[in-house]
Design a protein around this motif. Structure first.
Motif, PDB file in Angstrom:
ATOM      1  N   HIS A   6       0.830  -1.209   0.000  1.00  0.00           N
ATOM      2  CA  HIS A   6       0.000   0.000   0.000  1.00  0.00           C
ATOM      3  C   HIS A   6       0.862   1.255   0.000  1.00  0.00           C
ATOM      4  N   TYR A   7       1.941   1.234   0.777  1.00  0.00           N
ATOM      5  CA  TYR A   7       2.806   2.402   0.834  1.00  0.00           C
ATOM      6  C   TYR A   7       3.488   2.626  -0.512  1.00  0.00           C
ATOM      7  N   ALA A   8       3.983   1.549  -1.135  1.00  0.00           N
ATOM      8  CA  ALA A   8       4.618   1.671  -2.450  1.00  0.00           C
ATOM      9  C   ALA A   8       3.620   2.173  -3.487  1.00  0.00           C
ATOM     10  N   ASP A   9       2.388   1.694  -3.427  1.00  0.00           N
ATOM     11  CA  ASP A   9       1.357   2.158  -4.351  1.00  0.00           C
ATOM     12  C   ASP A   9       1.068   3.638  -4.161  1.00  0.00           C
ATOM     13  N   LEU A  10       0.958   4.068  -2.907  1.00  0.00           N
ATOM     14  CA  LEU A  10       0.677   5.473  -2.631  1.00  0.00           C
ATOM     15  C   LEU A  10       1.809   6.375  -3.110  1.00  0.00           C
ATOM     16  N   VAL A  11       3.045   5.959  -2.872  1.00  0.00           N
ATOM     17  CA  VAL A  11       4.190   6.757  -3.298  1.00  0.00           C
ATOM     18  C   VAL A  11       4.220   6.896  -4.813  1.00  0.00           C
ATOM     19  N   LEU A 124      -4.029  -0.539  -9.929  1.00  0.00           N
ATOM     20  CA  LEU A 124      -3.641  -0.713  -8.530  1.00  0.00           C
ATOM     21  C   LEU A 124      -4.856  -0.917  -7.634  1.00  0.00           C
ATOM     22  N   LEU A 125      -5.941  -0.209  -7.901  1.00  0.00           N
ATOM     23  CA  LEU A 125      -7.160  -0.393  -7.110  1.00  0.00           C
ATOM     24  C   LEU A 125      -7.744  -1.792  -7.293  1.00  0.00           C
ATOM     25  N   ILE A 126      -7.709  -2.297  -8.516  1.00  0.00           N
ATOM     26  CA  ILE A 126      -8.204  -3.655  -8.775  1.00  0.00           C
ATOM     27  C   ILE A 126      -7.319  -4.677  -8.076  1.00  0.00           C
ATOM     28  N   LYS A 127      -5.989  -4.480  -8.131  1.00  0.00           N
ATOM     29  CA  LYS A 127      -5.074  -5.386  -7.424  1.00  0.00           C
ATOM     30  C   LYS A 127      -5.335  -5.340  -5.925  1.00  0.00           C
ATOM     31  N   LEU A 128      -5.566  -4.150  -5.384  1.00  0.00           N
ATOM     32  CA  LEU A 128      -5.854  -4.012  -3.961  1.00  0.00           C
ATOM     33  C   LEU A 128      -7.131  -4.756  -3.598  1.00  0.00           C
ATOM     34  N   ARG A 133      -9.763  -9.301  -1.034  1.00  0.00           N
ATOM     35  CA  ARG A 133     -10.738 -10.390  -1.150  1.00  0.00           C
ATOM     36  C   ARG A 133     -10.077 -11.724  -0.861  1.00  0.00           C
ATOM     37  N   ARG A 134      -8.870 -11.920  -1.397  1.00  0.00           N
ATOM     38  CA  ARG A 134      -8.137 -13.162  -1.159  1.00  0.00           C
ATOM     39  C   ARG A 134      -7.793 -13.296   0.326  1.00  0.00           C
ATOM     40  N   ARG A 135      -7.357 -12.206   0.957  1.00  0.00           N
ATOM     41  CA  ARG A 135      -7.014 -12.235   2.372  1.00  0.00           C
ATOM     42  C   ARG A 135      -8.249 -12.515   3.221  1.00  0.00           C
TER      43      ARG A 135
END
Length: 150
Positions: A6-11, A124-128, A133-135
């Motif tokens: 999440h941090y890498a995505d935000l950056v 990135l939103l779809i991956k998130l 969902r998997r978690r």
């Protein structure tokens, strides 16, 4: 690991957005005939870079988290692909309709770069969503297994 992702995505989202601001400021500068928009955007970008190198907590975060892979994906979306598409689309437009001047070519690149950045953000939103969902399904199956064992 999800917090690191999440941090890498935000950056990378913020880095891509700051570069888009610079790209669009160049178009605005060309349209206005004044260099102030580009200077303001470069000052903002330089300030962000300086703060990220000087401010110790941010520097530690950027070193600790794996931002390089996401940054490479971001550059592919906002620079490499838009440059190629703008070049090819510009050739087709010039050949079929009318010649384009420099401002129109830059505007074409900016539109493709913005679309590429939006595709990157939606990806990135779809991956998130898929990871959450998997978690969630894994945690539900683990709780079901634990309750069945008792």
């Amino acid at each position: 690991m999800p917090k690191v992702r999440h941090y890498a995505d935000l950056v990378t989202i913020l880095a891509g957005l700051s570069w888009l601001v610079v790209f669009w400021s160049v178009s605005l500068t060309a349209q206005m005939g004044s260099i102030e928009p580009t200077l303001a955007a470069l000052l903002m970008l330089g300030t962000l870079i300086l703060v990220s190198f000087v401010h110790r907590p941010i520097r530690v975060h950027l070193r600790r988290y794996h931002v390089r892979k996401r940054r490479t994906e971001m550059w592919m979306h906002i620079l490499a692909l838009p440059l190629m598409l703008a070049f090819l689309f510009g050739i087709v437009v010039e050949h079929l309709l009318a010649p384009l001047n420099g401002q129109q070519k830059m505007l074409l690149f900016n539109v493709f770069a913005t679309a590429g950045w939006l595709v990157f953000v939606f990806t990135l939103l779809i991956k998130l969503a898929m990871h959450q969902r998997r978690r969630r399904s894994n945690s539900n199956s683990n709780s079901d297994n634990n309750s069945g064992a008792a």
